[in-house]
Design a protein around this motif. Structure first.
Motif, mmCIF file in Angstrom:
data_model
loop_
_atom_site.group_PDB
_atom_site.id
_atom_site.type_symbol
_atom_site.label_atom_id
_atom_site.label_comp_id
_atom_site.label_asym_id
_atom_site.label_seq_id
_atom_site.Cartn_x
_atom_site.Cartn_y
_atom_site.Cartn_z
ATOM 1 N N LEU A 168 -1.686 3.747 -4.040
ATOM 2 C CA LEU A 168 -1.577 2.650 -4.994
ATOM 3 C C LEU A 168 -1.425 1.339 -4.240
ATOM 4 N N PHE A 169 -1.993 0.290 -4.797
ATOM 5 C CA PHE A 169 -1.679 -1.061 -4.365
ATOM 6 C C PHE A 169 -0.774 -1.614 -5.451
ATOM 7 N N ILE A 170 0.388 -2.109 -5.041
ATOM 8 C CA ILE A 170 1.425 -2.532 -5.968
ATOM 9 C C ILE A 170 1.897 -3.926 -5.577
ATOM 10 N N ILE A 178 -1.705 -2.475 -9.082
ATOM 11 C CA ILE A 178 -2.929 -3.276 -9.065
ATOM 12 C C ILE A 178 -4.153 -2.360 -9.010
ATOM 13 N N ALA A 179 -4.036 -1.261 -8.246
ATOM 14 C CA ALA A 179 -5.143 -0.310 -8.110
ATOM 15 C C ALA A 179 -4.598 1.046 -7.699
ATOM 16 N N GLU A 180 -5.384 2.086 -7.987
ATOM 17 C CA GLU A 180 -4.998 3.452 -7.651
ATOM 18 C C GLU A 180 -6.215 4.229 -7.179
ATOM 19 N N LYS A 230 -10.823 -4.765 -1.034
ATOM 20 C CA LYS A 230 -10.923 -5.249 -2.424
ATOM 21 C C LYS A 230 -9.654 -5.961 -2.863
ATOM 22 N N TYR A 231 -8.539 -5.728 -2.144
ATOM 23 C CA TYR A 231 -7.247 -6.228 -2.598
ATOM 24 C C TYR A 231 -6.558 -7.136 -1.579
ATOM 25 N N THR A 232 -7.340 -7.707 -0.675
ATOM 26 C CA THR A 232 -6.769 -8.682 0.265
ATOM 27 C C THR A 232 -6.960 -10.064 -0.307
ATOM 28 N N LYS A 233 -6.086 -10.948 0.136
ATOM 29 C CA LYS A 233 -6.130 -12.325 -0.384
ATOM 30 C C LYS A 233 -6.992 -13.207 0.476
ATOM 31 N N PHE A 283 0.881 -1.161 0.000
ATOM 32 C CA PHE A 283 0.000 0.000 0.000
ATOM 33 C C PHE A 283 0.920 1.212 0.000
ATOM 34 N N LEU A 284 0.905 1.975 -1.088
ATOM 35 C CA LEU A 284 1.781 3.135 -1.232
ATOM 36 C C LEU A 284 0.972 4.414 -1.121
ATOM 37 N N ASP A 285 1.342 5.246 -0.171
ATOM 38 C CA ASP A 285 0.767 6.579 -0.009
ATOM 39 C C ASP A 285 1.806 7.584 -0.491
#
Length: 147
Positions: free
Chosen positions: A117-119, A126-128, A144-147, A57-59
């Motif tokens: 961003l999810f990278i 993966i998402a922004e 939405k982006y957890t496994k 998770f990039l801020d």
């Protein structure tokens, strides 16, 4: 002369109001309850994401950005947000106007603050998302982006 004095008074008042409503925020410090941001390099974050099989998770923030300050003091410091993001992601926060943050702004073609961003561990986005999000919204976005 009266016009100049009037505008000077308005400008001084605006600066005083700004100073009191936009306090300095230490973007490098994390709260005990909130998101714990990775303190190493971007390359180290990618390696850690690979090792732990997690997304990053990039801020990307700017120190002058009001929404960025609000995120840091309200959303990122929230205990529920911290629990969720610390468990599920490698969290990285970078100043988009300096060093690796500026490099990633260019690489990922970002043009506004804050940007999230999810990278994956290869550096693929993966998402922004952009702009302020409260605690509920940020958790909903992350789920939405957890496994």
């Amino acid at each position: 002369m009266k016009k100049i004095t009037y505008f000077a008074l308005i400008a001084i008042t605006a600066l005083v109001v700004y100073a009191f409503t936009n306090p300095k925020v230490d973007f490098k410090a994390d709260t005990k309850e909130g998101i714990q941001f990775h303190k190493g390099t971007w390359e180290e974050a990618l390696q850690l994401a690979k090792k732990e099989n997690k997304l990053i998770f990039l801020d990307i923030y700017a120190t002058w950005c009001g929404h960025c300050k609000k995120l840091k003091t309200k959303t990122f410091s929230n205990e529920k947000v911290g629990n969720f993001y610390n468990q599920n992601f490698i969290n990285v926060a970078l100043d988009g106007e300096k060093g690796e943050g500026a490099d990633l702004m260019k690489k990922y073609n970002l043009n506004s603050f804050p940007s999230f961003l999810f990278i994956d561990n290869t550096g693929k986005v993966i998402a922004e998302s952009k702009g302020y999000q409260n605690a509920e919204e940020l958790i909903k976005f992350g789920k939405k982006y957890t496994k």
